[in-house]
Design a protein around this motif. Sequence first.
Motif, PDB file in Angstrom:
ATOM      1  N   GLN A 193     -47.184  15.579-129.519  1.00  0.00           N
ATOM      2  CA  GLN A 193     -47.817  14.119-129.327  1.00  0.00           C
ATOM      3  C   GLN A 193     -48.217  13.718-130.773  1.00  0.00           C
ATOM      4  O   GLN A 193     -49.362  14.276-131.100  1.00  0.00           O
ATOM      5  CB  GLN A 193     -48.876  14.344-128.467  1.00  0.00           C
ATOM      6  N   GLU A 232     -49.895  10.681-132.877  1.00  0.00           N
ATOM      7  CA  GLU A 232     -50.517   9.493-132.623  1.00  0.00           C
ATOM      8  C   GLU A 232     -50.154   8.387-134.097  1.00  0.00           C
ATOM      9  O   GLU A 232     -49.769   9.065-134.922  1.00  0.00           O
ATOM     10  CB  GLU A 232     -52.008   9.345-132.624  1.00  0.00           C
ATOM     11  N   ARG A 292     -47.457  22.797-126.734  1.00  0.00           N
ATOM     12  CA  ARG A 292     -47.944  21.360-127.067  1.00  0.00           C
ATOM     13  C   ARG A 292     -48.546  21.218-128.364  1.00  0.00           C
ATOM     14  O   ARG A 292     -49.748  21.910-128.629  1.00  0.00           O
ATOM     15  CB  ARG A 292     -49.098  21.118-125.877  1.00  0.00           C
ATOM     16  N   THR A 295     -50.261  18.538-131.140  1.00  0.00           N
ATOM     17  CA  THR A 295     -50.797  17.014-131.169  1.00  0.00           C
ATOM     18  C   THR A 295     -51.261  16.829-132.424  1.00  0.00           C
ATOM     19  O   THR A 295     -52.178  17.631-133.275  1.00  0.00           O
ATOM     20  CB  THR A 295     -52.090  16.812-130.066  1.00  0.00           C
TER      21      THR A 295
END
Length: 602
Positions: free
Chosen positions: A470, A472, A506, A508
């Motif tokens: 993930q 951004e 995961r 980020t």
Amino acid sequence: MIRGRVRQVAALRWRTGGLLLAVLVIVALPYMVTRGGAQQSLEAGELVTRSAEVQALVYRIADQTHDSESAIQYLLADNPYIRAEETAQTAERIVPNLLDQLHHLVADNPEQEHLVDQLSAVENGRLALLNQAMQRYQEHDIAGAGQALRDAGALFRIDDIANRIVQNAEQQLLLRREAARQQSHNSSLVMALTAVAQLVMLTIVVVVSERQIGERLRAEIGERQAVQRSQMILQAVREPIALLDNSLRTLLVNAAFSELYGVSEDSRGEYLDDIGQGAWTDEVLQQRLRDVLLRDRELWDYELNQRTIDGVERHVVVNARRLQQEDSENPALLLTVSDITARALVEQQVKELNHQLESKVTQISDVNRELEAFSYSVSHDLRAPLRHITAFAQKLELHLGEDADATTHHYLGVIRDASQRMAQLIEDLLVFSRLGRGALRLQAVDMHALVDEARSFAESEAPGRNIEWQIEPLPVVVGDENMLRTVWQNLIGNAVKYTGQCSAARITVSARRAEGGEYEFTVADNGAGFDMRYVGKLFGVFQRLHKVSEFPGNGIGLANVQRIVTRHGGRVWAEGEPGRGARFHFTLAAVEPPVNNGLPLS
């Protein structure tokens, strides 16, 4: 007491004479009104003349500008006349003075002043382009000079504004003439009303005069009381204060001045340089005080050392200003003294401490440079013997061949593995040393592109992994691209490595604008995490919180991250919890990258 009463009676008689004089003034009022009308007529004539001067100045400014443009056009047409270049530059020299004169003429008319401000702005812009055209002509850039000349005529039209100013001046002239006629009518009306007012005023003056006399006496009493209170305050102030005449002789001193310099409070006429046993003999101070009296220049915070009457060496600040005496044409000097001996000692101590701190910083910088040079030298010199160990271990294995048993092969394998790990440690130590010495090559860096590159590299090192990314949107910053690439490769590589035991990893990557205005970047994962009690070891060289058998590595990557971020003026920190992942943060200054075609900024 009797003498004071006699003076009061005499004062009353003089005031009565003043009232009679006021009656005569009232009688002369019609004459003053007539004279005022004549004065207004003169003023109207001056206004008419001023309007004509405004028009003439506006036309002159426009003509001077056009003359310069014409001269430049002759020069560009390769057909110059005598003194053409001088004529081309005349407007730049003359027009600003003409604009100043025009501003002065219209200062009493806001509307005209606004128009003149517009004319000044347009004229300045046009003159700037004319000057640019002349410079390009002198640089033989005929095309550029012609373009600048055309831009001057197209962008800055002075004729329209000049016409508006002239029209406004004509309108003002008509209004002023009408106002003059109306004023004449009003003067006649005032003459009639004055005759009626004279009778009323004569009555009022007689009635009010006695009351005013009584109020004046009460005001004088109040003034004397105020003077007494001021003297009491002056004597109570603990800051030394003295009032001197124009020859630097005492007129008045307060108790603090008297106590500090040994002069009587009621002394008058004593020269300043005779006071305090030489405390005021400083020649520079004497000259500065005379300048205050002669040129009305206030003396602010003049510092000097004085030995006062008690024999103590004091560091004082002297302030002085000129005062005009009501009962004399000669000015007086108000002198105040502030004892800052304690503050001066503290400032001296602060300077000494700062000097010591600077010496310590210099010593630490020298030690750091020596440590970096030592680290680089040791790492570089260790490579040669390490290569020998590896090479001879391989030769020994080949020499033994099939005669070597399993234990010998195991020992040789341990030597090879240790040599390779040692070589990697030396290489990482060299990288760490270079990060502290190399100059920053600042340029615009796309952080999103660096993250994508680091992610691809990390995935290639861990094939078959199930990783949920993930990422951004990330900003463009100013920094050293290669160094920031190392930061992302270490942080994302660590996130991939320490989520290796997760069935679904995961990771980020995000960025936000911190309260201080800088960018804060974060890399978070759901991996092994760490105990916050040992967070201080994370960014140390060769410091590890996990076993090599669990997660490979040599513990220098985060030390490189901290060194790079620190050199960019940022900071780095981490948060984690065993078994629940970790979050690594670092900040960079939010500086907008300039447009420089991708070239380094330094």
